[in-house]
Structure formats: C-alpha cells, structure tokens
Scaffold this motif. Structure first.
Motif, PDB file in Angstrom:
ATOM      1  N   UNK A 135       0.834  -1.135   0.095  1.00 40.25           N
ATOM      2  CA  UNK A 135       0.031   0.001  -0.041  1.00 40.25           C
ATOM      3  C   UNK A 135       0.950   1.334   0.027  1.00 40.25           C
ATOM      4  N   UNK A 136       2.096   1.189   0.251  1.00 40.57           N
ATOM      5  CA  UNK A 136       2.907   2.234  -0.024  1.00 40.57           C
ATOM      6  C   UNK A 136       4.362   2.039  -0.588  1.00 40.57           C
ATOM      7  N   UNK A 137       4.914   2.803  -1.411  1.00 36.20           N
ATOM      8  CA  UNK A 137       6.126   2.615  -1.985  1.00 36.20           C
ATOM      9  C   UNK A 137       7.261   2.269  -0.907  1.00 36.20           C
ATOM     10  N   UNK A 138       8.279   1.746  -1.348  1.00 37.49           N
ATOM     11  CA  UNK A 138       9.420   1.593  -0.427  1.00 37.49           C
ATOM     12  C   UNK A 138       9.871   2.800  -0.108  1.00 37.49           C
ATOM     13  N   UNK A 139      10.023   3.052   1.340  1.00 36.15           N
ATOM     14  CA  UNK A 139      10.487   4.129   1.910  1.00 36.15           C
ATOM     15  C   UNK A 139      11.486   4.076   2.760  1.00 36.15           C
ATOM     16  N   UNK A 140      12.894   4.025   2.650  1.00 32.10           N
ATOM     17  CA  UNK A 140      13.804   3.531   3.490  1.00 32.10           C
ATOM     18  C   UNK A 140      13.667   4.572   4.959  1.00 32.10           C
ATOM     19  N   UNK A 141      13.393   5.792   5.005  1.00 28.87           N
ATOM     20  CA  UNK A 141      13.158   6.472   5.952  1.00 28.87           C
ATOM     21  C   UNK A 141      12.368   5.973   6.969  1.00 28.87           C
TER      22      UNK A 141
END
Length: 182
Positions: A135-141
């Motif tokens: 449901x969310x693109x990869x967001x390393x933060x």
C-alpha cells in the motif's frame, strides 16, 4: 474465496477457490469486492515486490513506521513459506503476539497485514517465490527491523523444510543485527 481474521486483529488469511481441469489450475488470488466485504477496508496498491529464496532463508521481521505504515498482501507463487505476522501496535490488546500461516503453491493462500504489523517469511524449500502487494512505495526512512529470534516474541520457527530436510537459517546482515522487540 474464504477470508478469516488471524489471532492478530488486522491480519487475514485468504484462501482462494481452486478451479482445476486437464489444462491446469485457475484461482482468483485477490478480489477487491470480497476483500473489502471481509475486512471492512479497501486495499490501495502502490508497489509490487517479488522475492525468490533458498530453503532456510528468513526475511524479517520487517515493518514500516506507523504512520505512514504499509499494508501488505502476500502470496506464494512457487514453493512454500511460513508467513509470520507480529503485532507491533502499542496499546493493541495483542501487542507483542504473533500468528502464522503456511503459504504454498498447493493451497495458494495469501496473507493480508494492516499497517503497524511486523512481517517475516521463512522459505521452506529452494526457489520459493513470494509476491507482495504493498500500500506504500518503499520508503527507507520509515523502514524498520526486529530480531526474528527474540525470545520475548517466542516465535516457533520450523526446523524442517517442506521435504523434511533440516533447515539452516540464512539471514541478511541487516536482519542479524536487528534490535530486539524490547
């Protein structure tokens, strides 16, 4: 399609109806109307990931900081995995508890996990392949990890593969250094 909530609220096992004939097999792995009716929520797709693993590969426990959180719909397309969901939502009545589902290329089950839940998979045979709808693109933060062998969680990891052979756990360096649940 049968959808049942796991022992962790916000996580569901989805078992499709398999239709087979002399040509092979067909199933609906995801159907928005059935999903929404069972879970009471829509699933908005933003990224699809595929991972192929050798027997014994343990990926996780991974989660996305909530908010924003990341929901996942996980399906095994080849081989077999033990899929483990961990409740990491402070204040939840099942905080710190886990549940698991066998995902394989026989029963074609999937697991949906809501935002705020941790996730790990253990490959039970070589070449096992899993696909995640996210449901969310990869967001390393916002990406976080937790030690899958933390005794406080007490996850019962299998020691044998699908063929009965002894599993040797293989983890990434990042997963080996993941902090404990506490």
């Amino acid at each position: 399609m049968q959808i049942r909530e796991l022992a962790i609220p916000g996580a569901w096992e989805v078992t499709p109806r398999l239709l087979g004939d002399d040509r092979g097999m067909f199933c609906e792995s995801f159907k928005a109307s059935e999903f929404e009716k069972a879970t009471g929520r829509p699933f908005e797709l933003h990224q699809v990931n595929t991972s192929v693993s050798a027997a014994g590969v343990l990926r996780g426990i991974h989660y996305t900081e909530d908010p924003p959180g990341q929901a996942k719909y996980v399906t095994c397309v080849r081989g077999a995995f033990l899929d483990v969901v961990v409740d990491l939502r402070p204040g939840s009545p099942t905080y710190g508890r886990w549940d698991s589902v066998l995902l394989d290329d026989v029963h074609r089950r999937s697991v949906f996990l809501s935002e705020g839940l941790g996730h790990a998979i253990l490959s039970l045979e070589d070449g096992s392949t899993v696909t995640y709808l996210c449901s969310l693109e990869y967001s390393p933060e916002f990406d976080r990890d937790m030690d899958a062998f933390d005794p406080r969680l007490g996850i019962e990891w299998p020691t044998e593969g699908r063929d009965g052979s002894r599993l040797t756990y293989i983890r990434s360096a990042k997963d080996e250094l993941a902090p404990p649940f506490s």
